[in-house]
Scaffold this motif. Structure first.
Motif, short mmCIF file in Angstrom:
data_model
loop_
_atom_site.label_atom_id
_atom_site.label_comp_id
_atom_site.label_asym_id
_atom_site.label_seq_id
_atom_site.Cartn_x
_atom_site.Cartn_y
_atom_site.Cartn_z
N UNK A 45 0.84 -1.20 0.00
CA UNK A 45 0.00 0.00 0.00
C UNK A 45 0.87 1.25 0.00
N UNK A 46 0.37 2.31 -0.62
CA UNK A 46 1.09 3.59 -0.66
C UNK A 46 0.99 4.29 0.69
N UNK A 47 2.01 5.11 0.99
CA UNK A 47 2.07 5.84 2.26
C UNK A 47 2.40 7.30 1.95
N UNK A 48 1.61 8.22 2.51
CA UNK A 48 1.87 9.65 2.36
C UNK A 48 2.63 10.15 3.58
N UNK A 49 3.73 10.87 3.35
CA UNK A 49 4.46 11.48 4.47
C UNK A 49 4.83 12.91 4.09
N UNK A 50 5.08 13.70 5.11
CA UNK A 50 5.54 15.07 4.91
C UNK A 50 6.99 15.14 5.33
N UNK A 51 7.85 15.61 4.41
CA UNK A 51 9.28 15.69 4.68
C UNK A 51 9.64 17.04 5.27
N UNK A 52 10.67 17.02 6.10
CA UNK A 52 11.25 18.25 6.61
C UNK A 52 11.89 18.97 5.43
N UNK A 53 11.55 20.22 5.20
CA UNK A 53 11.97 20.95 4.02
C UNK A 53 13.46 21.03 3.78
N UNK A 54 14.26 21.18 4.83
CA UNK A 54 15.69 21.36 4.63
C UNK A 54 16.41 20.07 4.25
N UNK A 55 15.82 18.91 4.52
CA UNK A 55 16.45 17.63 4.22
C UNK A 55 15.76 16.86 3.11
N UNK A 56 14.92 17.50 2.32
CA UNK A 56 14.13 16.78 1.34
C UNK A 56 15.00 16.12 0.26
N UNK A 57 16.06 16.77 -0.17
CA UNK A 57 16.94 16.18 -1.17
C UNK A 57 17.62 14.92 -0.65
#
Length: 74
Positions: A45-57
């Motif tokens: 199943x797919x999972x939605x998460x929100x990443x911390x902006x400064x470490x997204x790369x």
């Protein structure tokens, strides 16, 4: 940045490494929730998460290294 983790194509996926990666790079997910999300992802199943902006790369590189397919939502 929101990311939808779609699937893991690794031959032998490392559930602990996936959970650590989710917990490390997400903005609000605890270690126990990350373990549950890793289990859900490995079940297909797919999972939605929100990443911390400064470490997204770094997070996206880590997901690729773990053979996790993803799509960027925002």
């Amino acid at each position: 940045m929101k990311v939808n983790l779609l699937s893991c194509d690794a031959q032998r996926p490392d559930k602990r490494a996936i959970a650590r990666c989710i917990a490390e790079f997400s903005a609000t997910i605890t270690d126990s929730l990350a373990a549950e999300l890793a289990e859900i992802l490995l079940e297909g199943d797919a999972v939605d998460i929100e990443l911390d902006g400064k470490n997204s790369g770094s997070a996206l590189r880590a997901f690729r290294k773990l053979s996790i397919d993803y799509e960027i939502i925002e």
